[in-house]
Design an enzyme around this catalytic site. Structure first.
Site, PDB file in Angstrom:
ATOM      1  N   LYS A  18       0.823  -1.468   0.102  1.00 24.59           N
ATOM      2  CA  LYS A  18       0.171   0.013   0.140  1.00 24.59           C
ATOM      3  C   LYS A  18       0.711   1.309  -0.154  1.00 24.59           C
ATOM      4  CE  LYS A  18      -3.775  -2.500   0.391  1.00 24.59           C
ATOM      5  NZ  LYS A  18      -4.078  -3.430  -0.967  1.00 24.59           N
ATOM      6  N   CYS A  19       2.279   1.209   0.009  1.00 28.61           N
ATOM      7  CA  CYS A  19       3.041   2.115  -0.086  1.00 28.61           C
ATOM      8  C   CYS A  19       3.212   3.089  -1.645  1.00 28.61           C
ATOM      9  CB  CYS A  19       4.620   1.671   0.103  1.00 28.61           C
ATOM     10  SG  CYS A  19       5.778   3.030  -0.020  1.00 28.61           S
TER      11      CYS A  19
END
Length: 183
Positions: A35-36
């Site tokens: 999710k970065c």
């Protein structure tokens, strides 16, 4: 000799993997997170892997949830996500801690042997990259913003050094074999 070969780590499926299996390979170790905002680097890492894997290069992904809770998935879901979204075919390990008292020993070793941003040993964010030579030695550390494709030249240099090193080691053996054949 001090190297990454002394460490083991569980893969995404909990199978224990000995880094000694990587002897002779140039390795890029990356702490990752699905999710970065840097997760698109997984595409570039896969391209590097595909381009150089036949020459003795590999990428190791170590998912980590220590930065902004950017890796909320469990290990199997991480591997599936990396494969479906980014086509990742290199090794993906189980989630690890990279900082603090519970840091995986590999990351403690990597941090001990290099410094990052502001000469600090701690990993500051997802997608910090560690380049390992064919003898298992840490040769460089790269910031999360460093795009994987910018590492091509340094990877090629270390792949060439590995070839030259293996040629030097093979020469005395070949000489001995040639002498035996001549007898």
């Amino acid at each position: 000799m001090d190297s990454i070969y002394q460490f083991n780590a569980p893969l995404y499926n909990s199978e224990n993997f000995s880094l000694s299996e990587l002897k002779g390979k140039t390795v890029l170790i990356v702490n990752t997170a699905s999710k970065c905002s840097f997760s698109m680097q997984l595409n570039a890492l896969e391209k590097l892997y595909q381009e150089y894997k036949d020459r003795g290069f590999t990428v190791l992904a170590f998912p980590c949830n220590q930065f902004g809770q950017n890796e909320p998935l469990d290990n199997l879901a991480i591997r599936d996500f990396y494969q479906m979204q980014f086509g990742v075919s290199f090794k993906v390990f189980g989630k690890v801690m990279v900082n603090g008292p519970d840091a995986h020993p590999l990351f403690s070793y990597l941090k001990c042997h290099t410094r990052g941003i502001s000469q600090n040993r701690a990993v500051k964010w997802n997608f910090t990259k560690f380049l390992i030579n064919s003898q298992g030695q840490l040769v460089a550390r790269y910031a999360p913003r460093t795009k994987p494709e910018t590492l091509k030249q340094v990877i090629e240099t270390h792949l060439q050094k590995a070839v030259e090193s293996s040629d030097i080691k093979a020469t005395p053996i070949m000489s001995a074999l040639n002498r035996r054949t001549a007898l």
